[in-house]
Design an enzyme around this catalytic site. Sequence first.
Site, short mmCIF file in Angstrom:
data_model
loop_
_atom_site.label_atom_id
_atom_site.label_comp_id
_atom_site.label_asym_id
_atom_site.label_seq_id
_atom_site.Cartn_x
_atom_site.Cartn_y
_atom_site.Cartn_z
N HIS A 193 126.80 0.34 -29.91
CA HIS A 193 127.97 0.86 -30.63
C HIS A 193 127.71 2.34 -30.95
O HIS A 193 127.60 2.74 -32.10
CB HIS A 193 128.22 0.05 -31.90
CG HIS A 193 129.64 0.14 -32.42
ND1 HIS A 193 130.43 -0.97 -32.64
CD2 HIS A 193 130.39 1.20 -32.77
CE1 HIS A 193 131.62 -0.59 -33.11
NE2 HIS A 193 131.62 0.73 -33.20
N GLU B 237 133.86 0.01 -26.94
CA GLU B 237 134.85 1.06 -26.66
C GLU B 237 134.28 2.20 -25.83
O GLU B 237 134.25 3.36 -26.24
CB GLU B 237 135.44 1.61 -27.97
CG GLU B 237 136.26 0.58 -28.71
CD GLU B 237 137.03 1.16 -29.90
OE1 GLU B 237 136.84 2.34 -30.20
OE2 GLU B 237 137.82 0.41 -30.50
C1 BG6 Z 1 136.88 1.75 -33.46
C2 BG6 Z 1 135.38 1.72 -33.59
O1 BG6 Z 1 137.20 2.77 -32.57
O2 BG6 Z 1 137.64 2.08 -34.54
C3 BG6 Z 1 134.88 1.61 -35.01
O3 BG6 Z 1 134.82 0.73 -32.80
C4 BG6 Z 1 135.72 2.52 -35.91
O4 BG6 Z 1 133.52 1.91 -35.05
C5 BG6 Z 1 137.14 1.98 -35.87
O5 BG6 Z 1 135.27 2.65 -37.20
C6 BG6 Z 1 138.08 2.73 -36.77
O6 BG6 Z 1 138.03 4.09 -36.48
P1 BG6 Z 1 137.95 5.16 -37.62
O7 BG6 Z 1 137.87 6.47 -36.93
O8 BG6 Z 1 139.19 5.01 -38.41
O9 BG6 Z 1 136.72 4.82 -38.40
#
Ligand code: BG6
Length: 481
Positions: free
Chosen positions: A121, A167
């Site tokens: 991750h 992702e």
């Molecule tokens: C996903 C990731 O893209 O979205 C997470 O796998 C991430 O790790 C989540 O925290 C939410 O994104 P953000 O930028 O709002 O923290």
Amino acid sequence: MMTQQFPEDFLWGAASAAYQIEGAATTDGKGPSIWDTFVQQPGKTKNGTTGELAVDHYHRFHEDVALMAQAGLKAYRFSIAWSRILPDGEGVVNQAGIQFYSDLIDDLLQHGIQPVVTLYHWDLPQALQDRYNGWESRALIPLFERYCHILFEAFGDRVTYWVTFNEQNVFTSLGYRWASHPPNVSNVKRMYAANHVINLANATAINLFHKLVPNGSIGPSFGYGYVAPESAHPLDILAAHDANQLNNDWWLDVYCRGQYPQKILTLLQQLNLAFDITDADQALLKSAKPDFIGINYYHGGTVKRPAVNQQPTADKSFTKIDPYLMAADTQDDSLESHLFQSVSNPYLEKTEWGWEIDPIGFQIALRTVYERYQLPIFVTENGLGAFDTLTADRQINDDYRINYLNDHLLQLQAAIAAGVPVIGYCAWSFTDLLSWLNGYSKRYGFVYIDRDDHDAKQLTRIPKKSFYWYQNVIQNNGESL
Ligand code: BG6
């Protein structure tokens, strides 16, 4: 809305990632990751926030697992920090790192919670970035394989569900194109080359897993967003088709069918962005098939036809960032600008961070992915980032989050009714955590963590209203939705 029971063994869960919760950045022999290093650079994250302490899950995991048990979770998805297992990414194994995850897994199992382990991750060991130039080097493939080998051997008897890469679409574009994540690169050609190496690493890990853990299940977690046309004009429909191919099929076709979509490959060649694919690469990609597809769903997108019917030219600069979709700006000369322009959808509300809220898009996403690949789906992330308020009597009344999750779960239920086999649903996230670039005030959790960007306070855990709502949903297996 069609109703359909959730399967009896449906995995109601929640998710997290190592860097966002663990803290203990240098504890018990852990080596630095590219995130530990990146956040030291001024101006990279909101208020200079880092995951050095995060929510200190490393020292408080028993308390967190007890809360998961209280919520009734059936599954908990977390990631392993590569540099906790191998501080240099290679070489000597750090037994303390193995022990930490082993204890966490045991604790979960003792509470009847299935661990769902993400291998990667985003927190590559810094040593591998320095020595090999990270994912741009094929040297990373056997190193990732060894890291996976260690974990499959250590935990394969206790962990059924594994996620390879979280992702890949997001971390390659943010890391190698928009330079908003490490390794801080802004070069599309290098992004596509690194992405190919990661595809090979993904296939290698899946093949190894099937040898070592024949009764387990493994798949990547993909950040999926269905792209819709702005109008019924055939050129807009074509633009949406191309956008889906570029944003979604480009990865999922490789994972599930072992081949890249031809149209995009051709375009990359025309734009001088192509990367090397050997016969051995092709054979490897074809040989590995995931057991399920992990879907992280936050939002989709809407597009219209490209501004001008441009002739492809060598790629130049990029100015606009959509951190989730690889969306196009209107006038740049990027790959996307030859295919579509992103527009906002007037029918959808947005979160406080401008992310469209589209539960029906979730149903469409699940059905589209299943109809295209016929693999079971595990929803490995979905959730709402919001500013929460702690009231004077220490409550968090997050009805907006309850509404968001309820609406999405109803659409998931509709997808099941339409024949999509969904293994489980991991809301993002269980506790509040570090939102990579947004600090600690963009909260996703069922459990409030009493800290902010400037003051870690006592890191007290406080279940929010949504915690009790989810507890009830799990208890009646979704009947109360
Ligand atoms: C996903 C990731 O893209 O979205 C997470 O796998 C991430 O790790 C989540 O925290 C939410 O994104 P953000 O930028 O709002 O923290």
